[in-house]
Design an enzyme around this catalytic site. Structure first.
Site: not given
Ligand code: ZN
Length: 677
Positions: A465-466, A469, A472
């Protein structure tokens, strides 16, 4: 003084920054920003993009960068001096930032530019920035007559004060409660780890026995495992009625905050607070957010009813036909018993396949395959602690070094808990050659005796998940700083992170890294199968719970009328009741401690639906990978190009359409949760 906080250097000189740099740097940068904002308003003659919006982007760039670096260090390497310096700086910076939309000469300059031929001819990201800036200034009251501007400012001050008090009341009332049990047989059912923690908690307070609190790691195991229903009831009732009694009563604060938010929205021309907040979100209006929640609710309802009936039947199976109906403090307990009976699967068995280093290397490898970026050790980068490792992110397509990242995996006393991504440095205007910098922080157990920490599957998802980010942030090609990377709509920002979690559930991708720490073999089929099935266990109930919060949130910020509906706490309870498997007791006052909605002037208020919204987006987006190739570079690069690289350069709905060729659909999420058909 050579002050490292005055430069936007790459690499960031983390090793040279000290607490006593903060004050002089912030003083200088505040003055610099103030002067730059004043200069925009003071200039005369025809205005251009560059000397209005461009200049405004640059005006606070160095100040914001310094604050991000200081804020980061405060999170990972705090000292009393650094915390004090940061706490002293933050309100001064907030005051400057909050004053910008209310700066009359600046607003006149922007309006003048917005009416020019150059502005009308703008297209693409610059046109979007202009439209959003004008709308943002208006929402903050730039267009109001002086008396109303004053009222708006007063509302903002009161909201800031009240929401801070709300958070403190929640914390204090949570900490004030304890339950000490000194009769060991009453702890039956409680796992050893929870027992040991309760023992230690009591010892720390100089007490005998076992101490339970309203912190989640303490109360959650009680409600899930403890056999004694009377204790579960006591803990449950305390948990749902936090912050409802003096001196920490949040109920009047909730009523006042709702009234102020409604007044604020009307002042700047919106029907309600939800419409005000959602205008720049992907949902756009309260009505669309509500329709989304209602639709998901309707499609989940029948499955939810079935799960509730099944749980009740299971209890009768265990305790005979005379078993009482489920109370709210029974639900998690019997659900856990049912899960064990049905799956006989202990997630702990998976841990040996998820040694931290392998997981990290696996996440990097998957990012390499789909997004075409390579992670190279970068040992010469300055860091804030010896256990932090830096990597260069290299674009394999062009061979270009595009970002530097820092992995900070282990807990330390001077570091916050949890896991997060921090995008510390983003390219600004005209900085085509500059590199991004970002942090992936976690709190996994450090290696013991040379053996790497073995993660739970949920922690593996967190790492992915991290990293999502971080991708992105690092892959951004947006030319304007305020449109770079993760600076996108709140209900869109979790798409790039949640999408990566999908690779933690597929055989093809798991086999790249999930290997047993001793023999190196892949996860056995039966175990993976059980893991997958556990994902759908009572999924309707979990989804309904989230929808209940979203319903309460949206109702409070749209239709709630104190004259007609009375007590907002009871009003919210009625909204949540529709999604609870057991009737809620009259003292249920969950929103009195609902920090998401009330611990910040905005926070998640009118935005709680975003959790489900983002899940819909990620499940839907993943179907294209599943169809065209889980590790397909073509699909990965398309996602990179259309979504990750663009940041906020275009409407998120448009970015989504360009990747998927259509609008989002609910089906894939429902299918993933076993709630279709
Ligand atoms: Zn996230």
């Amino acid at each position: 003084m050579d002050n490292p906080l005055l430069q936007r250097d790459f690499p960031i000189p983390f090793d040279r920054i000290r607490a006593d740099h903060v004050r002089p740097a912030v003083d200088a940068l505040l003055a610099e920003s103030r002067a730059a904002v004043d200069a925009i308003g003071a200039a005369s003659g025809p205005r251009t993009f560059d000397d209005t919006l461009g200049a405004l982007e640059r005006a606070t760039e160095r100040l914001e960068h310094a604050m991000r670096v200081i804020g980061h260090l405060e999170q990972v390497a705090t000292t009393p001096e650094l915390r004090e310096a940061y706490n002293e700086a933050q309100p001064r910076v907030s005051e400057l930032m909050a004053g910008i939309p209310l700066d009359e000469p600046l607003w006149r300059a922007i309006e003048r530019y917005a009416g020019s031929d150059e502005a009308r001819a703008l297209t693409g990201p610059k046109a979007r920035l202009l439209r959003k800036t004008v709308a943002e200034f208006k929402r903050r009251g730039a267009d109001l007559p002086p008396a109303e501007k004053k009222r708006l400012a007063a509302i903002d001050v009161e909201l800031a004060t009240l929401t801070l008090k709300f958070a403190q009341n929640t914390l204090d009332s949570t900490n004030a409660w304890e339950l000490v049990i000194d009769d060991e047989p009453r702890l039956r059912g409680l796992p050893d780890s929870a027992r040991a923690a309760a023992r230690e908690s009591a010892a720390k307070k100089g007490k005998a026995g076992w101490r339970f609190t309203l912190q989640a790691p303490s109360w959650a195991p009680v409600l899930t495992h403890l056999d004694d229903a009377a204790i579960r009831e006591q803990v449950y009732r305390a948990q749902v009625s936090r912050a409802t009694a003096a001196p920490w009563d949040n109920r009047p604060i909730v009523a006042r905050v709702l009234a102020l938010r409604a007044e604020k929205a009307r002042l700047v021309g919106y029907r309600d607070f939800a419409d005000l907040v959602l205008e720049e979100r992907m949902a756009r209006t309260a009505a669309r957010a509500r329709a989304f929640v209602d639709d998901l609710f309707a499609r989940t309802e029948a499955f939810f009813a079935r799960e509730t009936a099944e749980l009740q039947a299971f209890r009768r199976e265990l305790e005979g036909p005379g078993a009482p109906p489920l109370a709210p403090w029974d639900v998690a307990y019997y659900a856990e018993k049912l899960r064990q009976a049905r799956y006989r699967f202990d997630e702990e068995q998976l841990r040996p396949y998820f040694a931290f280093e392998r997981v990290l290397a696996g996440a990097f490898e998957i990012a390499r395959r789909i997004y075409g970026v390579r992670f190279e050790p970068w040992p010469e980068a300055p860091v804030w602690h010896e256990s932090v490792r830096a990597f260069k992110v290299v674009d394999e397509r062009e061979g270009a070094w595009i970002a530097g990242i820092y992995v900070d995996p282990y807990p330390r006393e001077e570091k916050h808990g949890g896991a997060w991504m921090d995008g510390i440095l983003a390219r600004g205007q005209g900085e085509a050659d500059r590199r991004h910098a970002g942090v992936l922080a976690a709190n996994v157990t450090p290696p013991v005796g040379g053996k790497d920490a073995a993660l739970a599957h949920a922690d593996v998802e967190t790492v992915f998940h991290e990293l999502g980010h971080l991708m992105h942030h690092c892959l951004s090609r947006a030319a304007l700083r305020s449109q770079a990377g993760t600076r996108v709509a709140w209900d869109f920002v979790e798409l790039p992170s949640q999408i990566l979690e999908n690779w933690c559930w597929e055989r093809e991708s798991l086999d790249l890294f999930a290997r047993h720490e001793d023999g190196g073999e892949a996860i056995p089929e039966a175990m993976l199968d059980a893991l997958r099935r556990s994902r759908t266990f009572r999924a309707a109930s979990a989804q309904m719970r989230q929808l209940g919060f979203a319903l309460a949130d949206l109702s409070l910020h749209t239709e709630y009328d104190p004259a007609r509906d009375g007590d907002p706490v009871a009003f919210a309870r009625r909204a949540m009741e529709r999604t609870s498997p057991a009737p809620l007791p009259p003292e249920h006052a969950m929103i009195a401690s609902f920090d998401h909605l009330f611990a910040d002037p905005v926070g998640y208020a009118a935005g709680y639906y975003s959790y489900k919204w983002a899940e819909v987006l990620d499940a839907d987006t993943f179907t294209r990978f599943r169809r065209e190739g889980l590790l397909s570079p073509a699909v990965g690069m398309a996602f990179r190009r259309e979504v990750l690289e663009r940041g906020d350069e275009d409407d998120p709905a448009e970015l989504f359409r360009r990747f998927m060729g259509r609008d989002p659909e609910l089906g894939p999420l429902l299918e993933r949760l076993g709630l279709s058909g």
